[in-house]
Scaffold this motif. Structure first.
Motif, mmCIF file in Angstrom:
data_model
loop_
_atom_site.group_PDB
_atom_site.id
_atom_site.type_symbol
_atom_site.label_atom_id
_atom_site.label_comp_id
_atom_site.label_asym_id
_atom_site.label_seq_id
_atom_site.Cartn_x
_atom_site.Cartn_y
_atom_site.Cartn_z
ATOM 1 N N GLY A 76 20.197 49.982 -55.643
ATOM 2 C CA GLY A 76 21.633 49.775 -55.722
ATOM 3 C C GLY A 76 22.007 48.310 -55.868
ATOM 4 N N LEU A 77 23.207 48.078 -56.366
ATOM 5 C CA LEU A 77 23.683 46.723 -56.624
ATOM 6 C C LEU A 77 24.446 46.195 -55.409
ATOM 7 C CD1 LEU A 77 24.987 47.168 -60.295
ATOM 8 C CD2 LEU A 77 22.653 46.739 -59.473
ATOM 9 N N SER A 78 23.887 45.174 -54.776
ATOM 10 C CA SER A 78 24.485 44.597 -53.561
ATOM 11 C C SER A 78 25.227 43.315 -53.903
ATOM 12 C CB SER A 78 23.394 44.332 -52.524
ATOM 13 O OG SER A 78 22.701 45.515 -52.206
ATOM 14 N N LYS A 79 26.256 43.458 -54.717
ATOM 15 C CA LYS A 79 27.006 42.293 -55.210
ATOM 16 C C LYS A 79 28.393 42.176 -54.580
ATOM 17 C CE LYS A 79 25.818 40.083 -58.358
ATOM 18 N NZ LYS A 79 25.071 38.798 -58.428
ATOM 19 N N PHE A 80 28.643 42.900 -53.512
ATOM 20 C CA PHE A 80 29.998 43.025 -52.982
ATOM 21 C C PHE A 80 30.055 42.618 -51.498
ATOM 22 C CE2 PHE A 80 29.033 46.107 -56.255
ATOM 23 C CZ PHE A 80 30.044 45.916 -57.182
ATOM 24 N N THR A 81 29.270 41.609 -51.132
ATOM 25 C CA THR A 81 29.097 41.251 -49.731
ATOM 26 C C THR A 81 30.287 40.476 -49.178
ATOM 27 O OG1 THR A 81 27.996 39.160 -50.222
ATOM 28 C CG2 THR A 81 26.610 41.127 -50.107
ATOM 29 N N ALA A 82 30.379 40.444 -47.857
ATOM 30 C CA ALA A 82 31.472 39.746 -47.191
ATOM 31 C C ALA A 82 31.443 38.248 -47.458
ATOM 32 C CB ALA A 82 31.416 40.020 -45.692
ATOM 33 N N GLU A 83 30.265 37.676 -47.692
ATOM 34 C CA GLU A 83 30.170 36.239 -47.961
ATOM 35 C C GLU A 83 30.911 35.837 -49.232
ATOM 36 O OE1 GLU A 83 28.759 33.521 -46.407
ATOM 37 O OE2 GLU A 83 28.574 34.811 -44.634
ATOM 38 N N ASN A 84 31.216 36.807 -50.098
ATOM 39 C CA ASN A 84 31.924 36.493 -51.343
ATOM 40 C C ASN A 84 33.300 35.884 -51.112
ATOM 41 O OD1 ASN A 84 29.859 37.349 -53.001
ATOM 42 N ND2 ASN A 84 30.692 39.396 -53.318
ATOM 43 N N ILE A 85 33.871 36.080 -49.925
ATOM 44 C CA ILE A 85 35.204 35.512 -49.693
ATOM 45 C C ILE A 85 35.167 33.994 -49.605
ATOM 46 C CG2 ILE A 85 35.969 37.610 -48.504
ATOM 47 C CD1 ILE A 85 35.919 35.842 -45.895
ATOM 48 N N LYS A 86 33.966 33.409 -49.571
ATOM 49 C CA LYS A 86 33.817 31.948 -49.515
ATOM 50 C C LYS A 86 33.578 31.314 -50.886
ATOM 51 C CE LYS A 86 31.737 31.442 -44.885
ATOM 52 N NZ LYS A 86 30.571 30.868 -44.168
ATOM 53 N N THR A 87 33.462 32.106 -51.942
ATOM 54 C CA THR A 87 33.007 31.552 -53.225
ATOM 55 C C THR A 87 33.971 30.568 -53.848
ATOM 56 O OG1 THR A 87 33.972 33.358 -54.516
ATOM 57 C CG2 THR A 87 31.690 33.642 -53.742
ATOM 58 N N GLY A 88 35.252 30.641 -53.515
ATOM 59 C CA GLY A 88 36.235 29.774 -54.158
ATOM 60 C C GLY A 88 36.623 30.225 -55.543
ATOM 61 N N VAL A 89 36.296 31.477 -55.883
ATOM 62 C CA VAL A 89 36.692 32.074 -57.157
ATOM 63 C C VAL A 89 37.372 33.396 -56.831
ATOM 64 C CG1 VAL A 89 35.942 32.892 -59.417
ATOM 65 C CG2 VAL A 89 34.731 31.005 -58.317
ATOM 66 N N TYR A 90 38.568 33.596 -57.384
ATOM 67 C CA TYR A 90 39.399 34.715 -56.941
ATOM 68 C C TYR A 90 39.504 35.819 -57.987
ATOM 69 C CZ TYR A 90 40.799 30.966 -53.750
ATOM 70 O OH TYR A 90 40.804 29.931 -52.851
ATOM 71 N N ARG A 91 38.470 35.982 -58.765
ATOM 72 C CA ARG A 91 38.415 37.043 -59.777
ATOM 73 C C ARG A 91 36.964 37.207 -60.192
ATOM 74 N NH1 ARG A 91 41.921 35.426 -64.518
ATOM 75 N NH2 ARG A 91 43.242 34.538 -62.883
ATOM 76 N N PRO A 92 36.588 38.322 -60.812
ATOM 77 C CA PRO A 92 35.224 38.431 -61.320
ATOM 78 C C PRO A 92 34.955 37.397 -62.415
ATOM 79 C CG PRO A 92 36.267 40.594 -61.183
ATOM 80 C CD PRO A 92 37.352 39.574 -60.974
ATOM 81 N N THR A 93 33.753 36.833 -62.388
ATOM 82 C CA THR A 93 33.306 35.923 -63.455
ATOM 83 C C THR A 93 31.913 36.371 -63.896
ATOM 84 O OG1 THR A 93 32.594 34.357 -61.740
ATOM 85 C CG2 THR A 93 34.738 33.971 -62.773
ATOM 86 N N THR A 94 30.877 35.745 -63.382
ATOM 87 C CA THR A 94 29.515 36.243 -63.620
ATOM 88 C C THR A 94 29.107 37.243 -62.544
ATOM 89 O OG1 THR A 94 28.606 34.358 -62.413
ATOM 90 C CG2 THR A 94 28.800 34.151 -64.813
ATOM 91 N N ALA A 95 29.993 37.468 -61.590
ATOM 92 C CA ALA A 95 29.785 38.406 -60.485
ATOM 93 C C ALA A 95 31.162 38.869 -60.023
ATOM 94 C CB ALA A 95 29.022 37.742 -59.343
ATOM 95 N N PRO A 96 31.244 39.922 -59.208
ATOM 96 C CA PRO A 96 32.559 40.406 -58.763
ATOM 97 C C PRO A 96 33.332 39.404 -57.915
ATOM 98 C CG PRO A 96 30.896 42.118 -58.483
ATOM 99 C CD PRO A 96 30.161 40.861 -58.835
ATOM 100 N N ASN A 97 32.624 38.539 -57.146
ATOM 101 C CA ASN A 97 33.268 37.532 -56.289
ATOM 102 C C ASN A 97 34.212 38.139 -55.264
ATOM 103 O OD1 ASN A 97 32.052 35.287 -57.656
ATOM 104 N ND2 ASN A 97 33.515 35.552 -59.309
ATOM 105 N N ALA A 98 33.921 39.350 -54.828
ATOM 106 C CA ALA A 98 34.795 40.023 -53.868
ATOM 107 C C ALA A 98 33.963 40.722 -52.802
ATOM 108 C CB ALA A 98 35.674 41.050 -54.579
ATOM 109 N N TRP A 99 34.536 40.770 -51.602
ATOM 110 C CA TRP A 99 34.016 41.703 -50.605
ATOM 111 C C TRP A 99 34.654 43.053 -50.871
ATOM 112 C CZ3 TRP A 99 37.155 43.494 -46.165
ATOM 113 C CH2 TRP A 99 36.480 44.502 -45.437
ATOM 114 N N VAL A 100 33.801 44.077 -50.943
ATOM 115 C CA VAL A 100 34.273 45.446 -51.132
ATOM 116 C C VAL A 100 33.659 46.298 -50.029
ATOM 117 C CG1 VAL A 100 34.438 47.411 -52.703
ATOM 118 C CG2 VAL A 100 34.389 45.076 -53.631
ATOM 119 N N ALA A 101 34.489 47.070 -49.360
ATOM 120 C CA ALA A 101 34.008 47.979 -48.316
ATOM 121 C C ALA A 101 33.529 49.278 -48.946
ATOM 122 C CB ALA A 101 35.131 48.264 -47.316
ATOM 123 N N THR A 102 32.817 50.076 -48.158
ATOM 124 C CA THR A 102 32.394 51.388 -48.644
ATOM 125 C C THR A 102 33.519 52.388 -48.420
ATOM 126 O OG1 THR A 102 31.458 52.116 -46.543
ATOM 127 C CG2 THR A 102 30.015 50.856 -48.013
#
Length: 758
Positions: free
Chosen positions: A625-651
């Motif tokens: 599975g693709l684990s690209k939606f982790t909570a740490e994404n809220i620190k990326t400083g990018v507020y939209r998908p770029t080369t990755a979703p850049n978002a925390w997503v819950a199940t």
């Protein structure tokens, strides 16, 4: 009672205003400029020569707002402009998804009226500029036709967002009209010899069906021989109206500043002549019960003056997506040039050439090279005629305006002129302030050491892992589809999909990526496979041998085969998208861009999303599975998908999604900012189009925030906006906060791009 004896002459009532920043022009660019500066504390006077705000997007003209998203007809994914213009478009979609231009007027007026630092002067025309020296503006004079007051407005900083550049023109700022030659900037799409032809004005009409016969007697000035005079008349029909008839254009061979009234009369002749033919020729029986509801009185202008900055954007910047250290905004509309003869031309109404992705717009294009304290906003920024063909559209102009508004704040803070922000190394400050507001600048990430979240330990009740999108809908594969998946560098995971067929056939599959990081044009084929399909149900497990050199979105392409039906899913996930090899004639998209000669643009295929309620993801299983939606994404400083979703997503299985921020010691928190997913891939045209929903399906509607002791700090119901700024009545002292979210729907999990705390 007032009595005044006769006299030789009288003077106008005069009112003097002093402000930190004067913005001339109340189109969408000027509005976003003024709001951005005012929210940073600057006193702003906004001067608009019309009775409403919005310029070409107002009820006076009624053109839809578009920018890099281009009607979802290009390869610019998640590219709707951020910041204030996003806030306005999201608000309009919520209040006015049907696209009533009158309601859009009220939304802009509301936004300006909500800012105590803005003084708005409507129906007020600037007619004189005063200078303290040859390079510096000191004040302007303006006249309001409705109250007969003359305004004298002085400021240290000025922005001309007036469309025709009245302040820049009167101040003596360097400008151009017409097209540069190929030789000047090496633009292959430019003419061999410079010329004065321009894009013309347009004027629209609205019609409606009354349900009973209505006659129409044309005015004497209406054009009589429509079918002879207008070569493209055959493309008219009785049901189209408004800016769908954008090609009702004229004036490109005239002076588009001083001949505007002449151009308007010719467009009136065309509009009323067209309606006369529709109503009275007998060729349109469905028009018997229809009537004209509205005809524009103010033409929508495309091109007049372009002013010179310290850099002129050019074709290569757009097509090659050149990077600039002073990037402050982005564009993504096609290079969209029109024939100078407009509606009377034998040529197509436009000639659009797209780039493979969005491009940076540098700060050096946004101020005058010879008037020290003058910014430019809107369509008059420093760009060649060819580059202007892309930068001129309203959402791009508004995004640029936000950069100008923030630059005015930085300049005011340091008592500097616009150009001083470069040698004084203030550009990073400008870029950081813009990024904080949600203004996307391609290639930049916000690094803000004052943000307490950056030092917090982040944990979540759950983190989405893309292992399966369930089987919900069976659709015929009558158009090629690609599932976009965000992958880490390394081996590509196994993907299983499910199809049905009534016959023996095959399915051609490709694995593609973009040749340029951050683009979404799948122009590099990593792998090809041909899968055998047998009658009945088929479960297809696809093992890829390819490996990625860097994190990227991959495109699993399934080429069309009408003998095959494939399962799709009702689940919609932030940062996961399906795209199709579609045709969108509205933006010159015929499935593939194929230049017939070397004009400096690329050949490539278009892979675009479908508008909801269509555009479903493919039903797939992914292993691992693709684990690209982790909570740490809220620190990326990018507020939209770029080369990755850049978002925390819950199940979705997490009934009460929560995000916890924990610090080593107690923190003082006064402000909390949350950035939600309002679907940056949806263009949100402001008028005419209509939208399937008024709140984006990914957007979290309900949430609450608690401190480390479980005390409720804030709660929100029925959110629909991208950015939520929570200014607490009293600062909270705590070593942790918890944000509890509700899923937007049973098929869409809660997602959050960013949390910021101060």
């Amino acid at each position: 009672m007032i009595k005044s004896e006769g006299t030789d002459a009288r003077s106008l009532v005069s009112e003097k205003l002093s402000t930190a920043f004067l913005v001339v022009g109340g189109g969408l660019s000027g509005v976003c400029t003024a709001i951005t500066a005012a929210r940073k504390g600057l006193k702003v006077v906004l001067v608009q020569d019309r009775p409403v705000l919005g310029g070409n997007s107002s009820s006076e003209v009624r053109l839809w707002i578009l920018g890099a998203t281009s009607h979802m007809g290009n390869n610019n994914r998640w590219s709707r402009e951020g910041g204030v213009v996003d806030e306005i478009l999201v608000e309009n979609t919520y209040r006015n998804k049907e696209g009533n231009a009158l309601i859009f007027d009220t939304i802009l007026l509301d936004k300006i009226a909500a800012e105590p630092n803005i003084t708005l002067l409507l129906n007020t025309v600037v007619y004189e500029v005063h200078k303290s020296d040859k390079d510096t503006i000191s004040s302007v004079k303006a006249f309001c036709s409705q109250n007969s007051i003359e305004y004298i407005i002085d400021a240290p900083l000025f922005c001309d967002a007036s469309g025709d550049g009245i302040v820049g023109f009167l101040a003596g700022a360097a400008f151009r009209m017409g097209a540069e030659s190929k030789e000047e900037f090496g633009e292959k799409f430019a003419p061999s010899v410079e010329y004065g032809e321009l894009l013309g004005h347009s004027l629209y009409f609205y019609s409606k069906d009354t349900g009973k016969p209505v006659k129409f007697v044309a005015p004497d000035f209406a054009l009589k021989d429509i079918t002879k005079e207008i070569p493209r008349f055959k493309s008219f029909n009785a049901k189209e109206f408004g800016c769908k008839l954008w090609w009702l254009e004229y004036g490109g061979r005239l002076d588009t500043v001083h001949d505007t009234e002449k151009i308007k009369w010719e467009l009136w002749r065309v509009v009323y002549g067209v309606w006369d033919y529709i109503k009275n020729s007998g060729e349109f029986p469905e028009a018997e019960t229809m009537t004209l509801e509205w005809v524009g009185t103010i033409p929508g202008k495309r091109e007049s003056r372009r002013f010179e900055g310290d850099y002129m954007l050019r074709q290569q910047d757009i097509v090659s997506q050149n990077t600039h250290t002073d990037a402050v905004a982005f564009g993504g509309w096609s290079i969209d040039l029109h024939p100078a003869d407009g509606v009377f031309s034998e040529k197509p109404g436009c000639n659009q050439w797209h780039s493979k992705g969005i491009y940076q717009i540098p700060y050096r294009c946004l101020y005058s090279r010879n008037i020290k304290n003058l910014f430019f906003g809107g369509r008059i920024i420093s760009a060649s005629h060819v580059a202007f063909a892309s930068t001129r559209v309203m959402a791009t102009a508004a995004h640029v305006g936000q950069a100008v508004g923030m630059a005015a704040f930085i300049a005011n803070k340091h008592k500097a002129n616009p150009a001083d922000l470069l040698p004084k190394n203030l550009m990073e400050d400008l870029q950081k302030e813009l990024l904080k507001t949600g203004q996307h600048i391609p290639g930049l990430e916000l690094a803000d050491q004052e943000d307490l979240v950056q030092s917090a330990e982040i944990s979540a009740s759950s983190e989405y892992v893309l292992t399966e999108l369930p089987l919900d809908i069976l659709k015929t594969l009558d158009v090629s589809v690609a599932q976009m998946l965000p992958l880490d560098k390394g081996k590509v995971p196994k993907v299983t999909l499910h199809v049905e067929s009534a016959v023996d056939t095959t399915l051609d599959i490709e694995l593609r990526i973009s040749g340029k990081s951050g683009n979404y044009t799948p122009d590099v084929v990593l792998e090809q496979q041909v899968l055998t399909i047998v009658p009945g149900e088929n479960s297809l497990s696809i093992e890829f041998s390819a490996a990625l050199a860097e994190d990227a979105y991959v495109f699993m392409v399934l080429h069309k085969n009408p003998s095959v039906k494939i399962y799709h899913s009702e689940h919609r996930i932030t940062g996961v998208l399906s795209v199709f090899n579609l045709v969108n004639k509205a933006v010159s998209n015929y499935g593939k861009q194929t230049p017939v000669e070397d004009i400096g643009v690329d050949e490539f295929e278009f892979w675009c999303p479908q508008r909801r309620p269509e555009g479903h993801n493919l039903a797939i299983q992914v292993e691992p599975g693709l684990s690209k939606f982790t909570a740490e994404n809220i620190k990326t400083g990018v507020y939209r998908p770029t080369t990755a979703p850049n978002a925390w997503v819950a199940t979705l299985a997490d009934a009460q999604p929560s995000l916890n921020l924990k610090w080593d010691k107690e923190q003082k928190i006064s402000t909390i900012e949350l950035f939600f997913d309002t679907d940056y891939d949806h263009p949100m045209e402001s008028v005419l189009m209509g939208h399937p929903e008024n709140v984006m399906p990914f957007c979290v509607r309900n949430y609450e925030i608690k401190d480390g002791n479980g005390n409720l700090i804030y709660s929100k119901k029925d959110n629909y906006q991208t950015k939520n700024t929570i200014v607490l009545d009293q600062a909270v002292y705590t070593d942790s906060i918890t944000i509890n979210l509700a899923h937007p729907s049973q098929n869409t999990p809660a997602a959050l791009f960013s949390v910021r705390c101060h």
